[in-house]
Motif scaffolding. Sequence first.
Motif, PDB file in Angstrom:
ATOM      1  N   ALA A 247       0.440  -1.314   0.142  1.00  0.00           N
ATOM      2  CA  ALA A 247      -0.281  -0.144  -0.037  1.00  0.00           C
ATOM      3  C   ALA A 247       0.608   1.404  -0.470  1.00  0.00           C
ATOM      4  CB  ALA A 247      -1.217  -0.062   1.269  1.00  0.00           C
ATOM      5  N   SER A 248       1.925   1.082  -0.503  1.00  0.00           N
ATOM      6  CA  SER A 248       3.209   2.461  -1.251  1.00  0.00           C
ATOM      7  C   SER A 248       3.286   2.626   0.382  1.00  0.00           C
ATOM      8  CB  SER A 248       2.313   3.727  -1.330  1.00  0.00           C
ATOM      9  OG  SER A 248       1.400   3.144  -2.149  1.00  0.00           O
ATOM     10  N   VAL A 249       3.621   1.491   1.480  1.00  0.00           N
ATOM     11  CA  VAL A 249       4.503   2.054   2.392  1.00  0.00           C
ATOM     12  C   VAL A 249       5.325   0.579   2.606  1.00  0.00           C
ATOM     13  CG1 VAL A 249       3.763   2.193   5.140  1.00  0.00           C
ATOM     14  CG2 VAL A 249       2.056   3.076   3.703  1.00  0.00           C
ATOM     15  N   PRO A 250       6.724   1.139   2.811  1.00  0.00           N
ATOM     16  CA  PRO A 250       7.958   0.077   3.168  1.00  0.00           C
ATOM     17  C   PRO A 250       7.982  -0.553   4.304  1.00  0.00           C
ATOM     18  CG  PRO A 250       8.762   3.026   3.111  1.00  0.00           C
ATOM     19  CD  PRO A 250       7.042   2.259   3.088  1.00  0.00           C
ATOM     20  N   PHE A 251       7.855  -2.000   4.055  1.00  0.00           N
ATOM     21  CA  PHE A 251       8.203  -2.772   5.159  1.00  0.00           C
ATOM     22  C   PHE A 251       9.574  -3.679   5.463  1.00  0.00           C
ATOM     23  CE2 PHE A 251       3.900  -2.896   4.705  1.00  0.00           C
ATOM     24  CZ  PHE A 251       3.136  -3.185   5.589  1.00  0.00           C
ATOM     25  N   ARG A 252      10.457  -3.326   4.281  1.00  0.00           N
ATOM     26  CA  ARG A 252      11.530  -3.681   4.159  1.00  0.00           C
ATOM     27  C   ARG A 252      12.518  -3.891   2.937  1.00  0.00           C
ATOM     28  NH1 ARG A 252      10.763  -9.078   2.796  1.00  0.00           N
ATOM     29  NH2 ARG A 252      12.046  -8.638   1.088  1.00  0.00           N
ATOM     30  N   GLU A 253      13.455  -3.152   3.071  1.00  0.00           N
ATOM     31  CA  GLU A 253      14.515  -2.843   2.882  1.00  0.00           C
ATOM     32  C   GLU A 253      15.893  -3.152   2.615  1.00  0.00           C
ATOM     33  OE1 GLU A 253      15.049   1.397   0.105  1.00  0.00           O
ATOM     34  OE2 GLU A 253      14.258   1.641   2.925  1.00  0.00           O
ATOM     35  N   ILE A 254      16.445  -3.738   2.217  1.00  0.00           N
ATOM     36  CA  ILE A 254      18.527  -4.098   2.327  1.00  0.00           C
ATOM     37  C   ILE A 254      18.981  -3.438   1.056  1.00  0.00           C
ATOM     38  CG2 ILE A 254      19.464  -6.290   1.786  1.00  0.00           C
ATOM     39  CD1 ILE A 254      16.394  -8.007   2.071  1.00  0.00           C
ATOM     40  N   PHE A 255      20.581  -3.274   1.599  1.00  0.00           N
ATOM     41  CA  PHE A 255      21.539  -2.701   0.793  1.00  0.00           C
ATOM     42  C   PHE A 255      22.162  -3.647   0.368  1.00  0.00           C
ATOM     43  CE2 PHE A 255      19.011   0.518   2.579  1.00  0.00           C
ATOM     44  CZ  PHE A 255      18.420   1.555   1.393  1.00  0.00           C
ATOM     45  N   TYR A 256      22.703  -3.740  -1.131  1.00  0.00           N
ATOM     46  CA  TYR A 256      24.394  -4.878  -0.748  1.00  0.00           C
ATOM     47  C   TYR A 256      25.311  -4.210  -1.167  1.00  0.00           C
ATOM     48  CZ  TYR A 256      20.282  -7.811  -1.527  1.00  0.00           C
ATOM     49  OH  TYR A 256      18.456  -8.512  -1.189  1.00  0.00           O
ATOM     50  N   ASN A 273      -3.396   3.824  11.577  1.00  0.00           N
ATOM     51  CA  ASN A 273      -4.234   4.575  12.499  1.00  0.00           C
ATOM     52  C   ASN A 273      -5.841   4.690  12.144  1.00  0.00           C
ATOM     53  OD1 ASN A 273      -5.470   5.883  10.282  1.00  0.00           O
ATOM     54  ND2 ASN A 273      -3.533   8.189   9.948  1.00  0.00           N
ATOM     55  N   SER A 274      -6.864   5.446  12.965  1.00  0.00           N
ATOM     56  CA  SER A 274      -8.066   5.737  12.916  1.00  0.00           C
ATOM     57  C   SER A 274      -8.711   5.471  11.512  1.00  0.00           C
ATOM     58  CB  SER A 274      -8.605   5.978  14.421  1.00  0.00           C
ATOM     59  OG  SER A 274      -8.060   8.045  13.949  1.00  0.00           O
ATOM     60  N   PHE A 275      -8.108   6.155  10.451  1.00  0.00           N
ATOM     61  CA  PHE A 275      -8.212   6.436   9.241  1.00  0.00           C
ATOM     62  C   PHE A 275      -8.645   5.547   8.674  1.00  0.00           C
ATOM     63  CE2 PHE A 275      -8.102  11.057  11.329  1.00  0.00           C
ATOM     64  CZ  PHE A 275      -9.603  11.064  11.206  1.00  0.00           C
ATOM     65  N   ASN A 276      -7.215   3.912   9.115  1.00  0.00           N
ATOM     66  CA  ASN A 276      -7.250   2.980   8.210  1.00  0.00           C
ATOM     67  C   ASN A 276      -6.173   2.971   7.351  1.00  0.00           C
ATOM     68  OD1 ASN A 276      -9.244   1.267   9.551  1.00  0.00           O
ATOM     69  ND2 ASN A 276     -10.670   1.819   7.778  1.00  0.00           N
ATOM     70  N   GLU A 277      -5.075   3.944   7.599  1.00  0.00           N
ATOM     71  CA  GLU A 277      -4.402   4.640   6.726  1.00  0.00           C
ATOM     72  C   GLU A 277      -2.851   3.685   7.790  1.00  0.00           C
ATOM     73  OE1 GLU A 277      -5.219   9.026   5.278  1.00  0.00           O
ATOM     74  OE2 GLU A 277      -4.747   8.765   7.763  1.00  0.00           O
ATOM     75  N   TRP A 278      -1.796   3.428   6.308  1.00  0.00           N
ATOM     76  CA  TRP A 278      -0.992   2.664   7.018  1.00  0.00           C
ATOM     77  C   TRP A 278       0.266   3.968   7.885  1.00  0.00           C
ATOM     78  CZ3 TRP A 278      -0.067  -1.939   8.503  1.00  0.00           C
ATOM     79  CH2 TRP A 278      -0.806  -3.072   8.276  1.00  0.00           C
ATOM     80  N   VAL A 279       0.610   3.855   8.553  1.00  0.00           N
ATOM     81  CA  VAL A 279       1.704   4.871   8.679  1.00  0.00           C
ATOM     82  C   VAL A 279       3.447   3.906   9.844  1.00  0.00           C
ATOM     83  CG1 VAL A 279       2.410   6.653  10.846  1.00  0.00           C
ATOM     84  CG2 VAL A 279      -0.204   6.690   9.817  1.00  0.00           C
ATOM     85  N   LEU A 280       4.741   4.409   9.193  1.00  0.00           N
ATOM     86  CA  LEU A 280       5.582   3.684  10.044  1.00  0.00           C
ATOM     87  C   LEU A 280       5.512   4.310  10.997  1.00  0.00           C
ATOM     88  CD1 LEU A 280       8.678   2.958   9.370  1.00  0.00           C
ATOM     89  CD2 LEU A 280       9.573   5.070   8.765  1.00  0.00           C
ATOM     90  N   TRP A 281       5.750   3.436  12.432  1.00  0.00           N
ATOM     91  CA  TRP A 281       5.730   3.177  13.603  1.00  0.00           C
ATOM     92  C   TRP A 281       7.003   3.340  13.890  1.00  0.00           C
ATOM     93  CZ3 TRP A 281       3.790   5.788  18.115  1.00  0.00           C
ATOM     94  CH2 TRP A 281       4.270   5.027  18.910  1.00  0.00           C
ATOM     95  N   GLU A 282       8.395   2.290  13.789  1.00  0.00           N
ATOM     96  CA  GLU A 282       9.418   1.853  14.134  1.00  0.00           C
ATOM     97  C   GLU A 282       9.461   1.252  13.019  1.00  0.00           C
ATOM     98  OE1 GLU A 282      11.325  -1.199  17.090  1.00  0.00           O
ATOM     99  OE2 GLU A 282       8.997  -1.727  16.694  1.00  0.00           O
ATOM    100  N   GLU A 283      11.373   1.822  12.687  1.00  0.00           N
ATOM    101  CA  GLU A 283      12.446   1.531  11.855  1.00  0.00           C
ATOM    102  C   GLU A 283      13.534   1.258  13.238  1.00  0.00           C
ATOM    103  OE1 GLU A 283      15.784   4.512   9.488  1.00  0.00           O
ATOM    104  OE2 GLU A 283      13.486   4.971   8.980  1.00  0.00           O
ATOM    105  N   ILE A 284      14.255  -0.278  12.324  1.00  0.00           N
ATOM    106  CA  ILE A 284      15.380  -0.953  12.675  1.00  0.00           C
ATOM    107  C   ILE A 284      15.862  -0.859  11.423  1.00  0.00           C
ATOM    108  CG2 ILE A 284      16.060  -2.727  14.268  1.00  0.00           C
ATOM    109  CD1 ILE A 284      12.713  -2.876  15.109  1.00  0.00           C
ATOM    110  N   LYS A 285      17.547  -0.797  12.292  1.00  0.00           N
ATOM    111  CA  LYS A 285      18.773  -0.987  11.043  1.00  0.00           C
ATOM    112  C   LYS A 285      19.361  -1.926  11.456  1.00  0.00           C
ATOM    113  CE  LYS A 285      20.212   2.535   9.112  1.00  0.00           C
ATOM    114  NZ  LYS A 285      20.617   4.118   8.953  1.00  0.00           N
ATOM    115  N   TYR A 286      19.696  -3.032  10.872  1.00  0.00           N
ATOM    116  CA  TYR A 286      20.923  -3.624  10.496  1.00  0.00           C
ATOM    117  C   TYR A 286      21.996  -3.805   9.724  1.00  0.00           C
ATOM    118  CZ  TYR A 286      16.825  -6.180  13.613  1.00  0.00           C
ATOM    119  OH  TYR A 286      15.696  -6.146  14.528  1.00  0.00           O
ATOM    120  N   ASP A 287      23.368  -4.465  10.781  1.00  0.00           N
ATOM    121  CA  ASP A 287      24.164  -4.517   9.807  1.00  0.00           C
ATOM    122  C   ASP A 287      24.313  -5.970   8.700  1.00  0.00           C
ATOM    123  OD1 ASP A 287      25.286  -6.610  11.761  1.00  0.00           O
ATOM    124  OD2 ASP A 287      26.658  -5.602  11.807  1.00  0.00           O
TER     125      ASP A 287
END
Length: 454
Positions: A247-256, A273-287
Amino acid sequence: MRKLVLFFLLLSIIKTYSQQKLNWAEVLYGDIRSLKENKIKILKLKKGDEVLRTVEVISDNSIVAKDSLNEVYFIFDNQNRLFSINSFRNKQKQKFRLNFQDNFINGISRSVDENGIEFYSQWSKIIFNNLSYEEKETYSFDKNKNDSLNVFRIKYFFNKENFDLGYKGTYQNGKIWNKKYFNQTEVKKEVFADYYIIDSILQKDYKVTKYHFENYPDHQNIKIENDSALTIQKKLGKMISEKLEYASVPFREIFYDENENVKEKIIYKNYQNSFNEWVLWEEIKYDGKGKRLSRKFPNKDTYKLKDGTLVYRKNMNRVRTCGNTYSVKRNSSFNYLQSYSSSILFSIKWAKNFTDNFDTYSIEEDEEMIYGQLDFNMNGVAKIIGDYSASTDVKNELVRTSKSMTRNGRNLKYFKDLEVEAETNSGKKYRINLSQNPELLSFPIHTFLIKEEY
């Protein structure tokens, strides 16, 4: 002996008279068969000494009609069917050509030559598996430069063994190719100065998968869409990154790295949210080894997470608007009509009357060109001749227009002081006053309705 000579003399006189007698109803109509049978060389529509229009038989299969503005050539086949019209007006040359299949017209083409630029368009119908398909072709060509300016083509390609493998092909200027298969698979290629794009759509078991491929000299972008969207970037054939969205919202990103090993991974946690819109809540970065490098909550000041749903914080002043800014590209179309007649009775006034009464804006059919023939009989009633694949709307409009012409334009005042002079191949001349012979006022109109987009 004297009686025998008298008999042959009378027979000769009767034969000569019968050969010279004209069937004016046929002559005025302008049908080439009738003109040849009446041995007509030329017809002149005259008002006093002024010649308003001429119709001349120039060969066994062609006639030319001329007035103060136009010069029109009508060309017929060996069955006396009209299949080509060439017109000349000022410096413009225009040609219509009809293609016959059995007794029906299955194609129309039009070309216009103006100041060395030729504009061509063709509409045709083909039948496969008892279904009718429309093919179209248009182009413009600069004769002075010997170069094509614009080319557009729609053609059908059929597979007799497997119908689903047949497709509709679209071509435009060597830059856009499109194939739409009968199994609903679609492939489109668009070429630019230094790169090209390929889009394809695959339908299987009511599921749709879209593929988007951009090929640049040193890198490629690939996007695969179904329920989610996966975007892949490559450089010189090697993986650079990939991104998964929903739904145009990122869930995972990988760099090589340069060896296509994982260098960094980002996990995005999204909630509604209460309008059924997807909103980014948490962003976790790994090596590359899975070690967490950072953790962010970019919308924590606006929302709080409660029972799996994001709710606004009480101290937030919220103004929600509904509205979008967008641009729309529209393809507008216009119709115009061209009418021709091989009848000596047809005139500039009649042509204008016909065009003015033809309401082309009422036509909604997606037909490039339509040909129709109207036959005005001696009672002033027009009927459409033959089946020329015109839409129902167009046929109805032709009938409506003919009635309007009959009601508004067909009156004897127009023919007052007009006469037709007919000259036969033998040089014999005949004349007829039109206003005194209203029962003979019958003529055909050949109409070409062209729909163009801009």
